[in-house]
Motif scaffolding. Structure first.
Motif, PDB file in Angstrom:
ATOM      1  N   LYS A 233       0.863  -1.190   0.000  1.00 16.59           N
ATOM      2  CA  LYS A 233       0.000   0.000   0.000  1.00 16.59           C
ATOM      3  C   LYS A 233       0.895   1.235   0.000  1.00 16.59           C
ATOM      4  O   LYS A 233       2.019   1.167   0.490  1.00 16.59           O
ATOM      5  N   ILE A 234       0.404   2.316  -0.566  1.00 12.94           N
ATOM      6  CA  ILE A 234       1.165   3.552  -0.426  1.00 12.94           C
ATOM      7  C   ILE A 234       0.642   4.263   0.825  1.00 12.94           C
ATOM      8  O   ILE A 234      -0.524   4.660   0.884  1.00 12.94           O
ATOM      9  N   VAL A 235       1.505   4.377   1.816  1.00 12.30           N
ATOM     10  CA  VAL A 235       1.038   4.863   3.116  1.00 12.30           C
ATOM     11  C   VAL A 235       1.094   6.382   3.200  1.00 12.30           C
ATOM     12  O   VAL A 235       1.898   7.019   2.519  1.00 12.30           O
ATOM     13  N   PRO A 236       0.229   6.991   4.022  1.00  8.21           N
ATOM     14  CA  PRO A 236       0.213   8.446   4.159  1.00  8.21           C
ATOM     15  C   PRO A 236       1.516   9.000   4.758  1.00  8.21           C
ATOM     16  O   PRO A 236       1.866  10.154   4.516  1.00  8.21           O
ATOM     17  N   GLU A 237       2.230   8.160   5.503  1.00  7.59           N
ATOM     18  CA  GLU A 237       3.488   8.631   6.094  1.00  7.59           C
ATOM     19  C   GLU A 237       4.495   9.070   5.030  1.00  7.59           C
ATOM     20  O   GLU A 237       5.394   9.853   5.309  1.00  7.59           O
ATOM     21  N   VAL A 238       4.345   8.533   3.800  1.00 10.25           N
ATOM     22  CA  VAL A 238       5.250   8.928   2.730  1.00 10.25           C
ATOM     23  C   VAL A 238       5.167  10.433   2.489  1.00 10.25           C
ATOM     24  O   VAL A 238       6.177  11.131   2.437  1.00 10.25           O
ATOM     25  N   ASP A 239       3.938  10.946   2.380  1.00 16.27           N
ATOM     26  CA  ASP A 239       3.775  12.384   2.160  1.00 16.27           C
ATOM     27  C   ASP A 239       4.273  13.202   3.342  1.00 16.27           C
ATOM     28  O   ASP A 239       4.908  14.241   3.170  1.00 16.27           O
ATOM     29  N   GLU A 240       3.971  12.697   4.535  1.00 20.00           N
ATOM     30  CA  GLU A 240       4.440  13.414   5.733  1.00 20.00           C
ATOM     31  C   GLU A 240       5.952  13.540   5.715  1.00 20.00           C
ATOM     32  O   GLU A 240       6.515  14.610   5.981  1.00 20.00           O
ATOM     33  N   PHE A 241       6.587  12.415   5.410  1.00 23.40           N
ATOM     34  CA  PHE A 241       8.053  12.380   5.386  1.00 23.40           C
ATOM     35  C   PHE A 241       8.588  13.389   4.367  1.00 23.40           C
ATOM     36  O   PHE A 241       9.485  14.184   4.661  1.00 23.40           O
ATOM     37  N   ILE A 242       7.990  13.367   3.167  1.00 18.46           N
ATOM     38  CA  ILE A 242       8.456  14.271   2.114  1.00 18.46           C
ATOM     39  C   ILE A 242       8.257  15.728   2.522  1.00 18.46           C
ATOM     40  O   ILE A 242       9.125  16.575   2.323  1.00 18.46           O
ATOM     41  N   ASN A 243       7.114  15.998   3.172  1.00 18.28           N
ATOM     42  CA  ASN A 243       6.847  17.378   3.581  1.00 18.28           C
ATOM     43  C   ASN A 243       7.795  17.886   4.660  1.00 18.28           C
ATOM     44  O   ASN A 243       8.038  19.086   4.761  1.00 18.28           O
ATOM     45  N   LYS A 244       8.297  16.975   5.444  1.00 20.48           N
ATOM     46  CA  LYS A 244       9.199  17.395   6.527  1.00 20.48           C
ATOM     47  C   LYS A 244      10.659  17.517   6.102  1.00 20.48           C
ATOM     48  O   LYS A 244      11.499  17.919   6.895  1.00 20.48           O
ATOM     49  N   LEU A 245      10.968  17.141   4.850  1.00 21.11           N
ATOM     50  CA  LEU A 245      12.365  17.234   4.401  1.00 21.11           C
ATOM     51  C   LEU A 245      12.817  18.692   4.424  1.00 21.11           C
ATOM     52  O   LEU A 245      12.004  19.601   4.227  1.00 21.11           O
ATOM     53  N   ILE A 290      11.965   2.835   1.011  1.00 26.84           N
ATOM     54  CA  ILE A 290      12.219   2.045   2.220  1.00 26.84           C
ATOM     55  C   ILE A 290      11.169   2.351   3.295  1.00 26.84           C
ATOM     56  O   ILE A 290      10.632   1.447   3.946  1.00 26.84           O
ATOM     57  N   LEU A 291      10.877   3.635   3.424  1.00 23.88           N
ATOM     58  CA  LEU A 291       9.875   4.048   4.407  1.00 23.88           C
ATOM     59  C   LEU A 291       8.523   3.406   4.113  1.00 23.88           C
ATOM     60  O   LEU A 291       7.827   2.906   5.000  1.00 23.88           O
ATOM     61  N   ASN A 292       8.182   3.391   2.846  1.00 26.28           N
ATOM     62  CA  ASN A 292       6.904   2.790   2.464  1.00 26.28           C
ATOM     63  C   ASN A 292       6.879   1.282   2.750  1.00 26.28           C
ATOM     64  O   ASN A 292       5.873   0.754   3.230  1.00 26.28           O
ATOM     65  N   ALA A 293       8.006   0.633   2.485  1.00 24.58           N
ATOM     66  CA  ALA A 293       8.089  -0.806   2.782  1.00 24.58           C
ATOM     67  C   ALA A 293       7.923  -1.031   4.289  1.00 24.58           C
ATOM     68  O   ALA A 293       7.207  -1.939   4.718  1.00 24.58           O
ATOM     69  N   TYR A 294       8.569  -0.176   5.050  1.00 26.21           N
ATOM     70  CA  TYR A 294       8.506  -0.305   6.512  1.00 26.21           C
ATOM     71  C   TYR A 294       7.061  -0.242   7.021  1.00 26.21           C
ATOM     72  O   TYR A 294       6.627  -1.066   7.815  1.00 26.21           O
ATOM     73  N   TYR A 295       6.310   0.738   6.533  1.00 27.69           N
ATOM     74  CA  TYR A 295       4.936   0.893   7.027  1.00 27.69           C
ATOM     75  C   TYR A 295       4.004  -0.202   6.502  1.00 27.69           C
ATOM     76  O   TYR A 295       2.876  -0.325   6.947  1.00 27.69           O
ATOM     77  N   ASN A 296       4.517  -0.960   5.536  1.00 29.61           N
ATOM     78  CA  ASN A 296       3.763  -2.135   5.096  1.00 29.61           C
ATOM     79  C   ASN A 296       4.194  -3.395   5.849  1.00 29.61           C
ATOM     80  O   ASN A 296       3.757  -4.493   5.540  1.00 29.61           O
TER      81      ASN A 296
END
Ligand code: ADP
Ligand code: MG
Length: 674
Positions: A233-245, A290-296
């Motif tokens: 799944k594409i998790v919402p944390e991906v966007d959060e992570f990108i926004n916090k860069l 990697i982050l996306n894999a982790y949240y899956n």
């Protein structure tokens, strides 16, 4: 048929053949000539003079005479003419010529016409009364070794071709639609061509065969197309992570992140190559996957070719994932036994989510709790086989990252089928790295330039090709340079020295100190070539720059220009060679890795530039992937068609299938791990 069935091939010669890696009749007939001598059409002395060996038809002006020189030495001479010029034929220690050519009027000779103190001469020519045996045809010239002559090989191969049973290995429809010569004719003509045009056809056919088997093998074994994989799944944390860069992704990064996430989402295995020039920001893209894999709920591996790079990736990921609860671990050869065992255990039990590693992760004892994603950085250092080992550890998605731009067709030939994403844009604000090629007489000015940057808070690299002094190469060694410059210019500056011969722990400490901005100037060999990322470093000086290939210089230069500071690369060398000057000009004129790679190919011809040889996968005898790219293109659509339509199972493809089986065995025994 076996080697010992060949007449004249005893145990001694068999051993010599082994030195040429010839251990079977098949090896023997695949030992192609590396050139040919055209001994067909007689030339006049005038035409042949000063050129390569040529065939001449001469009238003898004298009977042979032999002079004995003491010891066992003797010289036999004959005077001859082509009607216009006179020439002397000379043989050392071949007195039998004397008997065979008494009272003969005309002869054919093959040799090199030279001028020796005003006298035209041919030394040790082949001589014959008639054409047919050694003369009058196109003759193959082989790579030989001690104990074997050209005639041995011609004889052994000739006998093999006569006695062998030939079996066509390409299917009829492929032969016909590609207008290819049949197997038997091709093998015979590549050794003993009846004409130059038949030779061309033979080479074409055998080249086709090499490429075709290779590509089919790759497609069959490494193609992940339509293989079932994980549907992440594409998790919402991906966007959060990108926004916090701390920065915004470039639009190229956004695009490739999208492509990768789509692949992860799909029910099929991802097999993707991510290309992006040095500094284009591939690491962050990897981190997002990697982050996306982790949240899956899956573990990831990030594999790097050197310990320095692995260590750096480890630290980067650890910092980036701080506060996300992602556990990052590093597995490398230099860890103590205890630490290694601990991390292997943690990987197995799922106590580690992301493993950053060198080759160490390929070892048998490494197993995963739940692996979902494998990323390899700077892929050109790894072979297909190595990648296969990793992916074999689970039905995982793979992403290969490379800074070396190669055309799609070549990528397909190197990695098997895969998709390609390209980051074709550098992060905003990057300034061109100003590059200057200068002579050693500029050294003092350059060092003052470095000191000025250090005083402004920046850091610098000094790169040198050699570690230690070498007697036969007139090159500066990094140790020598380190001492000399420390004593002269850098007395008040903290400098460091790193090279491949240091133990890994020591290397880590030195890198650490540079990353922390304690060390201001880092002396190095090319160990820093790939991946090292210290954005505060803005100046690089490369000694003996003419010793490096363009792509390597570009990789090295890519260590600077990673932050917001104007960066500089100084190429020091005193080479007078035309080609070296040209290469320096190219480096001065562009920062674009794709352009540089292209020019590098043009200047070098081809070959090992992208690391085919390095990875031990170069098993072509005739093919040159760069020159034969058109043929490769054609072949790739044929192999696709074969696999898509399951043609290998049909009767007509039976012998191809057999050939592929033996090909796989050969190739798998050849692939070297490095
Ligand atoms: P490479 O593609 O050569 O592996 P890296 O991933 O090491 O490049 O990135 C080089 C530097 O650029 C790093 O310091 C990274 O943090 C930075 N970077 C990556 N993406 C961006 C961006 N979009 N904007 C600004 N800096 C970026
Ligand atoms: Mg990188």
């Amino acid at each position: 048929m076996k080697l010992q069935d060949i007449k004249g091939l005893g145990p001694k010669k068999k051993e010599y053949l082994n030195n040429l890696h010839i251990t079977s009749v098949k090896d023997l007939i695949y030992h192609y000539p590396f050139r040919y001598e055209d001994r067909r059409n007689p030339k006049t002395i005038e035409e042949a003079y000063g050129k390569e060996d040529a065939l001449l038809h001469l009238s003898l002006l004298s009977s042979p005479s032999t002079r004995y020189l003491g010891g066992n030495k003797n010289i036999t001479t004959i005077r001859a003419t082509d009607g216009k010029y006179k020439i002397e034929l000379v043989w050392f220690n071949q007195p039998y010529i004397l008997n065979n050519f008494k009272n003969v009027e005309k002869v054919y000779v093959f040799g090199k016409v030279e001028n020796y103190k005003g006298q035209l001469k041919i030394t040790n020519p082949i001589i014959s009364k008639t054409l047919g045996n050694e003369l009058g045809k196109i003759v193959p010239v082989y790579n030989v070794t001690k104990g074997l002559t050209q005639n041995d090989l011609r004889n052994f191969i000739g006998q093999s071709l006569q006695k062998m049973k030939f079996k066509e290995n390409l299917p009829k429809d492929i032969l016909e639609s590609n207008n290819l010569m049949d197997y038997r004719e091709a093998i015979i003509n590549i050794h003993f061509p009846n004409s130059m045009s038949l030779l061309q056809k033979a080479i074409e056919r055998l080249k086709f065969q090499e490429l075709f088997l290779y590509q089919l093998y790759l497609d069959m074994n490494f193609s992940q197309i339509n293989k079932e994989g994980i549907s992440f799944k594409i998790v919402p944390e991906v966007d959060e992570f990108i926004n916090k860069l701390p920065f915004e992704l470039t639009s190229a990064q956004e695009r490739v992140v999208g492509e990768i996430l789509e692949d992860m989402k799909s029910p099929f295995i991802m097999n993707r190559l991510l290309q992006g020039d040095v500094g284009s920001g591939k690491t962050i893209v990897a981190a997002i996957a990697i982050l996306n894999a982790y949240y899956n709920g899956y573990q990831s591996v990030l594999m790097a070719p050197t310990e320095i790079l692995a260590t750096q990736h480890y630290e980067d990921l650890r910092d980036m994932f701080l506060g996300y609860g992602i556990r990052v671990g590093i597995l490398k050869g230099s860890l103590s036994k205890g630490k290694k065992e601990k991390i292997v255990e943690d990987i197995k039990n799922g106590n580690i989510d992301v493993v950053v590693s060198t080759h160490a992760v390929l070892e048998d004892n490494v197993t995963f709790e739940n692996i979902g994603l494998v990323i390899t950085d700077e892929q050109h250092r790894f072979g297909v086989k190595q990648r296969a080992i990793l992916t074999g550890k689970g039905n995982v998605d793979t992403l290969v990252m490379s800074a070396t731009p190669i055309p799609r067709t070549l990528a397909l030939a190197k990695y098997g089928s895969l998709d390609i994403s390209i980051i074709d844009e550098l992060p905003k604000g990057r300034k061109n790295i100003e590059t200057y090629a200068v002579g050693m007489d500029y050294e003092k000015r350059i060092m003052n330039f470095l000191i000025k940057h250090v005083n402004e808070g920046r850091q610098c690299y000094i790169v040198c090709p050699l570690i230690e002094e070498s007697e036969n190469l007139n090159l500066t060694s990094v140790e020598e340079l380190y001492e000399r410059l420390n004593e002269t210019y850098f007395r008040n500056i903290k400098t460091g020295l790193i090279h491949g011969a240091l133990n890994p722990k020591h290397k880590d400490e030195i890198m650490e100190s540079f990353i922390k901005n304690e060390t201001k100037i880092l002396f190095s060999t090319t160990v820093i070539e790939v991946g090292v990322n210290v954005p505060n470093a803005n100046t690089m000086v490369i000694y003996n720059a003419d010793r490096f290939g363009l792509s390597q210089l570009h990789q090295l230069r890519g260590r600077v220009g990673r932050g917001n500071y104007q960066s500089y690369c100084i190429l020091l060398n005193d080479s007078k060679s035309q080609i070296a000057r040209q290469r320096m000009r190219i480096m001065e004129s562009t920062n674009d890795g794709f352009i540089i790679a292209k020019k590098d190919l043009e200047l070098r011809g081809s070959g090992d530039v992208i690391g085919f040889r390095q990875s031990g996968e170069e098993q072509f005898k005739l093919v040159n992937l760069f020159e034969d790219i058109e043929m490769l293109n054609k072949i790739q659509s044929i192999t696709r068609d074969i696999l898509d339509n399951n043609k290998l199972e049909s009767v007509e493809y039976r012998s191809l299938k057999d050939e592929l089986n033996s090909y796989s065995k050969d190739i798998e025994s050849q692939i070297i791990f490095n």
